[in-house]
Each structure stands twice: as C-alpha cells, then as structure tokens.
Write a protein that holds these residues in place. Structure first.
Motif, PDB file in Angstrom:
ATOM      1  N   MET A 132       0.845  -1.195   0.000  1.00 40.35           N
ATOM      2  CA  MET A 132       0.000   0.000   0.000  1.00 40.35           C
ATOM      3  C   MET A 132       0.879   1.242   0.000  1.00 40.35           C
ATOM      4  N   ASN A 133       0.638   2.149  -0.934  1.00 42.65           N
ATOM      5  CA  ASN A 133       1.480   3.335  -1.066  1.00 42.65           C
ATOM      6  C   ASN A 133       1.177   4.415  -0.042  1.00 42.65           C
ATOM      7  N   GLU A 134      -0.050   4.438   0.472  1.00 44.27           N
ATOM      8  CA  GLU A 134      -0.382   5.411   1.509  1.00 44.27           C
ATOM      9  C   GLU A 134       0.073   4.890   2.871  1.00 44.27           C
ATOM     10  N   THR A 135       0.428   5.813   3.751  1.00 38.71           N
ATOM     11  CA  THR A 135       0.867   5.452   5.092  1.00 38.71           C
ATOM     12  C   THR A 135       0.060   6.238   6.125  1.00 38.71           C
ATOM     13  N   LEU A 136       0.184   5.812   7.373  1.00 39.19           N
ATOM     14  CA  LEU A 136      -0.494   6.507   8.469  1.00 39.19           C
ATOM     15  C   LEU A 136       0.547   7.135   9.375  1.00 39.19           C
ATOM     16  N   ARG A 137       0.408   8.430   9.602  1.00 39.13           N
ATOM     17  CA  ARG A 137       1.307   9.148  10.508  1.00 39.13           C
ATOM     18  C   ARG A 137       0.584   9.434  11.818  1.00 39.13           C
ATOM     19  N   VAL A 138       1.273   9.180  12.908  1.00 36.70           N
ATOM     20  CA  VAL A 138       0.725   9.449  14.243  1.00 36.70           C
ATOM     21  C   VAL A 138       1.792  10.178  15.054  1.00 36.70           C
ATOM     22  N   ASN A 139       1.434  11.305  15.633  1.00 34.21           N
ATOM     23  CA  ASN A 139       2.333  12.055  16.519  1.00 34.21           C
ATOM     24  C   ASN A 139       1.742  12.082  17.917  1.00 34.21           C
ATOM     25  N   GLY A 140       2.606  12.015  18.914  1.00 37.40           N
ATOM     26  CA  GLY A 140       2.097  12.046  20.277  1.00 37.40           C
ATOM     27  C   GLY A 140       3.192  12.011  21.316  1.00 37.40           C
ATOM     28  N   VAL A 145       3.824   3.204  25.403  1.00 34.46           N
ATOM     29  CA  VAL A 145       2.431   3.645  25.328  1.00 34.46           C
ATOM     30  C   VAL A 145       2.419   5.088  24.821  1.00 34.46           C
ATOM     31  N   VAL A 146       1.733   5.298  23.701  1.00 32.46           N
ATOM     32  CA  VAL A 146       1.715   6.610  23.059  1.00 32.46           C
ATOM     33  C   VAL A 146       0.331   7.238  23.185  1.00 32.46           C
ATOM     34  N   THR A 147       0.289   8.448  23.723  1.00 35.91           N
ATOM     35  CA  THR A 147      -0.934   9.240  23.749  1.00 35.91           C
ATOM     36  C   THR A 147      -0.990  10.067  22.471  1.00 35.91           C
ATOM     37  N   VAL A 148      -2.014   9.848  21.668  1.00 38.67           N
ATOM     38  CA  VAL A 148      -2.102  10.447  20.338  1.00 38.67           C
ATOM     39  C   VAL A 148      -2.447  11.942  20.418  1.00 38.67           C
ATOM     40  N   LYS A 149      -1.683  12.745  19.697  1.00 36.51           N
ATOM     41  CA  LYS A 149      -1.985  14.167  19.543  1.00 36.51           C
ATOM     42  C   LYS A 149      -2.475  14.484  18.137  1.00 36.51           C
ATOM     43  N   ALA A 150      -1.983  13.734  17.152  1.00 35.29           N
ATOM     44  CA  ALA A 150      -2.382  13.959  15.767  1.00 35.29           C
ATOM     45  C   ALA A 150      -2.254  12.654  14.988  1.00 35.29           C
ATOM     46  N   ALA A 151      -3.190  12.433  14.083  1.00 33.99           N
ATOM     47  CA  ALA A 151      -3.146  11.245  13.223  1.00 33.99           C
ATOM     48  C   ALA A 151      -3.695  11.620  11.857  1.00 33.99           C
ATOM     49  N   TYR A 152      -3.012  11.206  10.808  1.00 31.91           N
ATOM     50  CA  TYR A 152      -3.510  11.493   9.466  1.00 31.91           C
ATOM     51  C   TYR A 152      -2.847  10.584   8.439  1.00 31.91           C
ATOM     52  N   MET A 153      -3.603  10.333   7.369  1.00 29.58           N
ATOM     53  CA  MET A 153      -3.077   9.550   6.264  1.00 29.58           C
ATOM     54  C   MET A 153      -2.108  10.404   5.442  1.00 29.58           C
ATOM     55  N   HIS A 154      -1.034   9.753   4.996  1.00 34.28           N
ATOM     56  CA  HIS A 154      -0.031  10.443   4.179  1.00 34.28           C
ATOM     57  C   HIS A 154      -0.147   9.949   2.743  1.00 34.28           C
ATOM     58  N   CYS A 155      -0.042  10.870   1.796  1.00 32.00           N
ATOM     59  CA  CYS A 155      -0.272  10.530   0.390  1.00 32.00           C
ATOM     60  C   CYS A 155       0.793   9.581  -0.146  1.00 32.00           C
ATOM     61  N   ALA A 156       0.559   9.070  -1.356  1.00 28.02           N
ATOM     62  CA  ALA A 156       1.346   7.968  -1.907  1.00 28.02           C
ATOM     63  C   ALA A 156       2.583   8.398  -2.696  1.00 28.02           C
ATOM     64  N   LYS A 157       2.816   9.692  -2.857  1.00 21.12           N
ATOM     65  CA  LYS A 157       3.837  10.144  -3.810  1.00 21.12           C
ATOM     66  C   LYS A 157       5.229   9.565  -3.553  1.00 21.12           C
ATOM     67  N   ALA A 158       5.658   9.523  -2.294  1.00 20.30           N
ATOM     68  CA  ALA A 158       7.007   9.024  -2.002  1.00 20.30           C
ATOM     69  C   ALA A 158       7.153   7.562  -2.408  1.00 20.30           C
TER      70      ALA A 158
END
Length: 206
Positions: free
Chosen positions: A108-116, A142-155
């Motif tokens: 899958m070319n898309e990825t999921l980014r999570v910051n926390g 154990v990660v407390t999520v602050k931001a989560a978003y899908m990253h596009c496939a270009k890379a």
C-alpha cells in the motif's frame, strides 16, 4: 552553499496551505475507525524520537500484523521485543516524550502518521496481552495520540518501493557479515559472522 534559516524564507519557496485544504483538514486528534483499522493491519512502524538536545533517532519496529495495540481512541501500545539493547528510542523517551510514528502496510502506497507523547511501562497485564508464543515483550511504549492522518502515496510511487522489478538483486549486495567485518575490522570471516547473525535471529526473535 546558502541555507534557509527562517520560516519566512521557507515560505517564499513553498506555498502556505489554507485551513480549508485537505492537507490541513485531514489531521485528526483521535484515532477514527480508518486509523484503527490501518494500525490493526500494519506489521511495521517507524518511531522517530529525540533526546531534546538535538540528537535524533528513527527506529523500526516490526511484528505480525496488528502487533501495535489500539487501547482506545487516544492511546496505542507498541511492544518492545528483544534487540541490541542500545535503547536509543527508550532513552530518548525518558528525556523527551514527543514521538512521530509512520505505519506501513506492505503493497500500500499510503501510510499513516501518528504524533504524540510516549511513556514506557512494564505493566504485567499489558505485556501479557502483547505476548507472542507465550513470550511477553520486555517493555511497552504507550503513546498518547496528539495527531493522526493519512499520508499521500507520492514518495512510495516515486521510489517504486513495492515493485519487485525495481529492487536490487540482493545477491549483488554485501551481507551484514561483510559490512561488519569491514567496519569493525573483525577477525572472524564474513561467513562466520553471517552464521552467527542467523542463529541470533532464530533464537531471539521474540
């Protein structure tokens, strides 16, 4: 060579996204059903961390799909399996809890980014929940999520990462045993080092 040193300089090269742009609006503060599903199917995550003094690190974590547990919409748990005991990520977390995660699903070319923010626990119940073949992880991040978003496939599209026809023939590349022999001036042969590594992999995977 000149370098960019301010945000204003940077934004003369790249346009500023609008608040209505999808790249901004897609950022979530909690894990929705799609994020939870992605994590549940991912066998691989990269963890970016820093000690807060400018020393950064990115560590790969991999296991069977879904090895990272979603505890709730704001919390995930990443098991720490046996490794080289450098503890780069874990020691960074003790100094600076901020982490960035990149989840991948092969093909899958898309990825999921999570910051926390991350913490380390040896909670017995959680370690038992994340055990594999009866072997519990040594600790859990154990990660407390602050931001989560899908990253596009270009890379991934540019790199053709998942296309076997674009891959190097591994037979033409040096083995890790050869690399370590040269870098560390080892007395053992590359073949002997590779055999030792294979044995370590077999015996200490979990």
């Amino acid at each position: 060579m000149e370098f960019i040193t301010t945000r204003d300089e940077l934004r003369t090269i790249y346009k500023t996204p609008r608040l209505t742009d999808g790249s901004i609006r897609k950022e979530l503060k909690t894990l929705d059903g799609h994020c939870r599903s992605f994590i549940g199917k991912s066998p691989f995550v990269l963890i970016g961390s820093s000690d807060g003094a400018g020393n950064a690190d990115v560590t790969p974590k991999g296991d069977r799909p879904g090895f990272v547990a979603v505890l709730d919409e704001k919390t995930i748990a990443i098991p720490d399996r046996p490794g080289n005991n450098r503890l780069d990520t874990l020691e960074n977390i003790l100094l600076n809890p901020s982490v960035g995660l990149l989840f991948l699903i092969p093909g899958m070319n898309e990825t999921l980014r999570v910051n926390g923010d991350a913490r380390i626990t040896v909670d017995a119940a959680l370690r038992e929940r994340l055990a594999v073949d009866g072997k519990a992880p040594q600790s859990v991040v154990v990660v407390t999520v602050k931001a989560a978003y899908m990253h596009c496939a270009k890379a991934f599209m540019r790199s053709e990462l998942w296309k076997p026809e674009s891959w190097y023939d591994c037979a033409t590349l040096p083995t890790l045993g050869q690399i370590l022999r040269d870098q560390l001036a080892l007395a053992d042969s590359a073949e002997a080092t590779d055999r030792w590594l294979d044995e370590e992999y077999r015996e200490t995977m979990w």
